[in-house]
Scaffold this motif. Structure first.
Motif, PDB file in Angstrom:
ATOM      1  N   PHE A 108      41.889  20.257  58.360  1.00 46.68           N
ATOM      2  CA  PHE A 108      41.057  20.239  57.138  1.00 46.68           C
ATOM      3  C   PHE A 108      40.560  18.593  55.823  1.00 46.68           C
ATOM      4  CE2 PHE A 108      41.208  21.193  51.991  1.00 46.68           C
ATOM      5  CZ  PHE A 108      40.386  21.837  52.315  1.00 46.68           C
ATOM      6  N   ASP A 109      39.633  18.614  55.848  1.00 50.72           N
ATOM      7  CA  ASP A 109      38.873  17.445  55.031  1.00 50.72           C
ATOM      8  C   ASP A 109      39.035  17.628  53.891  1.00 50.72           C
ATOM      9  OD1 ASP A 109      38.096  15.532  54.171  1.00 50.72           O
ATOM     10  OD2 ASP A 109      36.494  15.193  55.240  1.00 50.72           O
ATOM     11  N   PRO A 110      39.899  16.968  52.698  1.00 46.50           N
ATOM     12  CA  PRO A 110      39.562  17.577  51.697  1.00 46.50           C
ATOM     13  C   PRO A 110      38.851  16.879  50.884  1.00 46.50           C
ATOM     14  CG  PRO A 110      42.265  16.433  52.116  1.00 46.50           C
ATOM     15  CD  PRO A 110      41.349  16.323  53.697  1.00 46.50           C
ATOM     16  N   GLY A 111      37.953  15.830  51.337  1.00 46.49           N
ATOM     17  CA  GLY A 111      36.418  15.492  51.038  1.00 46.49           C
ATOM     18  C   GLY A 111      36.159  16.399  51.606  1.00 46.49           C
ATOM     19  N   ALA A 112      35.982  17.046  52.229  1.00 48.00           N
ATOM     20  CA  ALA A 112      34.917  17.229  52.870  1.00 48.00           C
ATOM     21  C   ALA A 112      34.096  18.423  51.431  1.00 48.00           C
ATOM     22  CB  ALA A 112      34.599  18.740  53.638  1.00 48.00           C
ATOM     23  N   PRO A 113      32.578  18.385  51.648  1.00 41.51           N
ATOM     24  CA  PRO A 113      32.106  19.493  51.000  1.00 41.51           C
ATOM     25  C   PRO A 113      32.962  21.051  50.981  1.00 41.51           C
ATOM     26  CG  PRO A 113      30.593  18.546  51.611  1.00 41.51           C
ATOM     27  CD  PRO A 113      32.230  18.343  52.337  1.00 41.51           C
ATOM     28  N   GLU A 114      32.365  21.646  49.657  1.00 41.98           N
ATOM     29  CA  GLU A 114      32.878  23.132  49.446  1.00 41.98           C
ATOM     30  C   GLU A 114      31.526  23.926  50.519  1.00 41.98           C
ATOM     31  OE1 GLU A 114      33.388  26.112  46.549  1.00 41.98           O
ATOM     32  OE2 GLU A 114      34.774  25.151  46.846  1.00 41.98           O
ATOM     33  N   PRO A 115      31.857  25.050  51.787  1.00 38.94           N
ATOM     34  CA  PRO A 115      30.785  25.372  52.133  1.00 38.94           C
ATOM     35  C   PRO A 115      29.976  26.164  51.044  1.00 38.94           C
ATOM     36  CG  PRO A 115      32.658  25.561  53.330  1.00 38.94           C
ATOM     37  CD  PRO A 115      32.880  25.018  52.579  1.00 38.94           C
ATOM     38  N   SER A 116      28.765  26.552  51.794  1.00 38.64           N
ATOM     39  CA  SER A 116      27.933  27.473  50.846  1.00 38.64           C
ATOM     40  C   SER A 116      27.421  28.852  50.832  1.00 38.64           C
ATOM     41  CB  SER A 116      26.414  27.519  51.173  1.00 38.64           C
ATOM     42  OG  SER A 116      26.220  27.168  52.269  1.00 38.64           O
ATOM     43  N   GLU A 117      28.620  29.192  52.394  1.00 45.47           N
ATOM     44  CA  GLU A 117      28.705  30.294  53.029  1.00 45.47           C
ATOM     45  C   GLU A 117      30.053  31.195  51.768  1.00 45.47           C
ATOM     46  OE1 GLU A 117      30.696  33.040  56.747  1.00 45.47           O
ATOM     47  OE2 GLU A 117      29.187  31.636  56.693  1.00 45.47           O
ATOM     48  N   PRO A 118      30.456  32.262  51.273  1.00 44.00           N
ATOM     49  CA  PRO A 118      31.374  32.668  50.545  1.00 44.00           C
ATOM     50  C   PRO A 118      32.361  32.847  50.766  1.00 44.00           C
ATOM     51  CG  PRO A 118      29.325  34.033  49.837  1.00 44.00           C
ATOM     52  CD  PRO A 118      29.065  33.521  50.808  1.00 44.00           C
ATOM     53  N   ALA A 119      32.196  33.195  52.179  1.00 42.93           N
ATOM     54  CA  ALA A 119      33.917  33.738  52.944  1.00 42.93           C
ATOM     55  C   ALA A 119      34.303  32.139  53.124  1.00 42.93           C
ATOM     56  CB  ALA A 119      33.678  34.637  54.111  1.00 42.93           C
ATOM     57  N   ARG A 120      33.886  31.427  53.437  1.00 44.02           N
ATOM     58  CA  ARG A 120      33.827  29.744  54.322  1.00 44.02           C
ATOM     59  C   ARG A 120      34.304  29.292  53.334  1.00 44.02           C
ATOM     60  NH1 ARG A 120      35.274  29.316  59.668  1.00 44.02           N
ATOM     61  NH2 ARG A 120      33.792  30.462  60.604  1.00 44.02           N
TER      62      ARG A 120
END
Length: 90
Positions: free
Chosen positions: A40-52
């Motif tokens: 997991f990369d805490p700096g990565a943007p949150e995915p747009s797919e709700p479940a992800r």
């Protein structure tokens, strides 16, 4: 079940649904959860797919809780009233 274990179980359930993994195959699911949590990369943007996006938030919360320094973890327990006097240890 501790708060950390509860969060990990929720991650496993969601990951099994998202990736179509067999929830009965605990070994494979536990390995996949470990891989996803450690990668997991805490700096990565949150995915747009709700479940992800939910998975992203759950992993972030899990890692934040897991990585709490001991003193902060003890404060959290104290806030919940889960601190015992040393004389209670036997």
């Amino acid at each position: 079940m501790s708060e950390l274990e509860t969060k990990r179980a929720a991650i496993a359930d969601l990951l099994a649904r998202i990736e179509g993994l067999d929830p009965q195959n605990r070994a494979a699911l536990d390995q996949r959860v470990e891989t996803v949590v450690e990668g997991f990369d805490p700096g990565a943007p949150e995915p747009s797919e709700p479940a992800r996006a939910d998975l992203h938030r759950m992993i972030r919360d899990y890692r934040d809780l897991r990585d709490l320094p001991g003193d902060r973890a003890n404060v959290r327990l104290a806030e919940k009233g889960e601190v015992f006097a040393p004389e209670d240890d036997a």
